[in-house]
Motif scaffolding. Structure first.
Motif, PDB file in Angstrom:
ATOM      1  N   GLY A   3       0.751  -1.339  -0.018  1.00  0.00           N
ATOM      2  CA  GLY A   3      -0.102  -0.233   0.036  1.00  0.00           C
ATOM      3  C   GLY A   3       0.834   1.160   0.051  1.00  0.00           C
ATOM      4  N   THR A   4       1.976   1.179  -0.297  1.00  0.00           N
ATOM      5  CA  THR A   4       3.199   2.391   0.018  1.00  0.00           C
ATOM      6  C   THR A   4       3.986   2.261  -1.267  1.00  0.00           C
ATOM      7  OG1 THR A   4       4.751   1.540   1.266  1.00  0.00           O
ATOM      8  CG2 THR A   4       2.834   2.673   2.473  1.00  0.00           C
ATOM      9  N   ARG A   5       4.488   3.486  -1.654  1.00  0.00           N
ATOM     10  CA  ARG A   5       5.443   3.602  -2.877  1.00  0.00           C
ATOM     11  C   ARG A   5       6.836   4.271  -2.496  1.00  0.00           C
ATOM     12  NH1 ARG A   5       0.258   5.291  -4.984  1.00  0.00           N
ATOM     13  NH2 ARG A   5       1.183   7.258  -4.515  1.00  0.00           N
ATOM     14  N   THR A  65      10.869   0.853   6.571  1.00  0.00           N
ATOM     15  CA  THR A  65      10.478   2.111   7.107  1.00  0.00           C
ATOM     16  C   THR A  65       8.834   2.397   6.879  1.00  0.00           C
ATOM     17  OG1 THR A  65      10.928   2.860   4.705  1.00  0.00           O
ATOM     18  CG2 THR A  65      12.496   3.169   6.445  1.00  0.00           C
ATOM     19  N   SER A  66       8.220   1.249   6.568  1.00  0.00           N
ATOM     20  CA  SER A  66       6.640   1.213   6.646  1.00  0.00           C
ATOM     21  C   SER A  66       6.069   1.853   7.865  1.00  0.00           C
ATOM     22  CB  SER A  66       6.100   0.101   6.078  1.00  0.00           C
ATOM     23  OG  SER A  66       6.126  -1.000   7.053  1.00  0.00           O
ATOM     24  N   VAL A  67       4.891   2.449   7.948  1.00  0.00           N
ATOM     25  CA  VAL A  67       4.212   2.985   9.247  1.00  0.00           C
ATOM     26  C   VAL A  67       2.926   2.503   9.175  1.00  0.00           C
ATOM     27  CG1 VAL A  67       6.013   5.053   9.427  1.00  0.00           C
ATOM     28  CG2 VAL A  67       3.809   5.091   8.171  1.00  0.00           C
ATOM     29  N   SER A  68       2.456   2.420  10.310  1.00  0.00           N
ATOM     30  CA  SER A  68       0.980   2.047  10.481  1.00  0.00           C
ATOM     31  C   SER A  68       0.152   3.288  10.006  1.00  0.00           C
ATOM     32  CB  SER A  68       0.727   1.696  11.787  1.00  0.00           C
ATOM     33  OG  SER A  68       0.652   2.961  12.817  1.00  0.00           O
ATOM     34  N   ASP A  69      -1.199   2.915   9.697  1.00  0.00           N
ATOM     35  CA  ASP A  69      -2.131   3.990   9.217  1.00  0.00           C
ATOM     36  C   ASP A  69      -2.392   5.107  10.393  1.00  0.00           C
ATOM     37  OD1 ASP A  69      -2.565   2.634   7.012  1.00  0.00           O
ATOM     38  OD2 ASP A  69      -4.208   1.799   7.471  1.00  0.00           O
ATOM     39  N   SER A  70      -2.238   4.664  11.657  1.00  0.00           N
ATOM     40  CA  SER A  70      -2.144   5.707  12.697  1.00  0.00           C
ATOM     41  C   SER A  70      -1.139   6.818  12.593  1.00  0.00           C
ATOM     42  CB  SER A  70      -2.428   5.289  13.987  1.00  0.00           C
ATOM     43  OG  SER A  70      -1.283   4.333  14.475  1.00  0.00           O
ATOM     44  N   GLU A  71       0.074   6.333  12.367  1.00  0.00           N
ATOM     45  CA  GLU A  71       1.210   7.352  12.238  1.00  0.00           C
ATOM     46  C   GLU A  71       1.223   8.215  10.987  1.00  0.00           C
ATOM     47  OE1 GLU A  71       4.551   4.716  14.580  1.00  0.00           O
ATOM     48  OE2 GLU A  71       3.792   3.876  12.837  1.00  0.00           O
TER      49      GLU A  71
END
Length: 85
Positions: A29-31, A62-68
């Motif tokens: 879900g990230t690029r 380095t992916s982060v949660s939706d809340s971050e």
């Protein structure tokens, strides 16, 4: 000719950078987009494979949660403004 209105490729050549490649990742879900460059020789297939695997590790690490996401996006905006002034 390349679509390069900022003359990035010309400037790179002025600094002696002759070889490089750019890659992108869309995962989880990230690029991410990464560019790699060097002066001495062209990247081999092995070089590209190694760098691509390390880049994927960094992307996933380095992916982060939706809340971050909101607070990190704001931090990056502030950093961008600070670095471009």
């Amino acid at each position: 000719q390349h679509d390069d209105p900022a003359q990035v490729l010309r400037l790179a050549r002025e600094f002696g950078i002759q070889f490089g490649f750019t890659m992108s990742i869309s995962d989880g879900g990230t690029r991410s987009v990464g560019s790699f460059a060097r002066k001495d020789v062209a990247f081999t297939s092995d070089d590209k494979s190694f760098l691509s695997s390390k880049f994927l590790e960094v992307h996933r690490g380095t992916s982060v949660s939706d809340s971050e996401k909101g607070s990190i996006a704001e931090l990056l905006r502030k950093l961008s403004v600070d670095l471009t002034r």
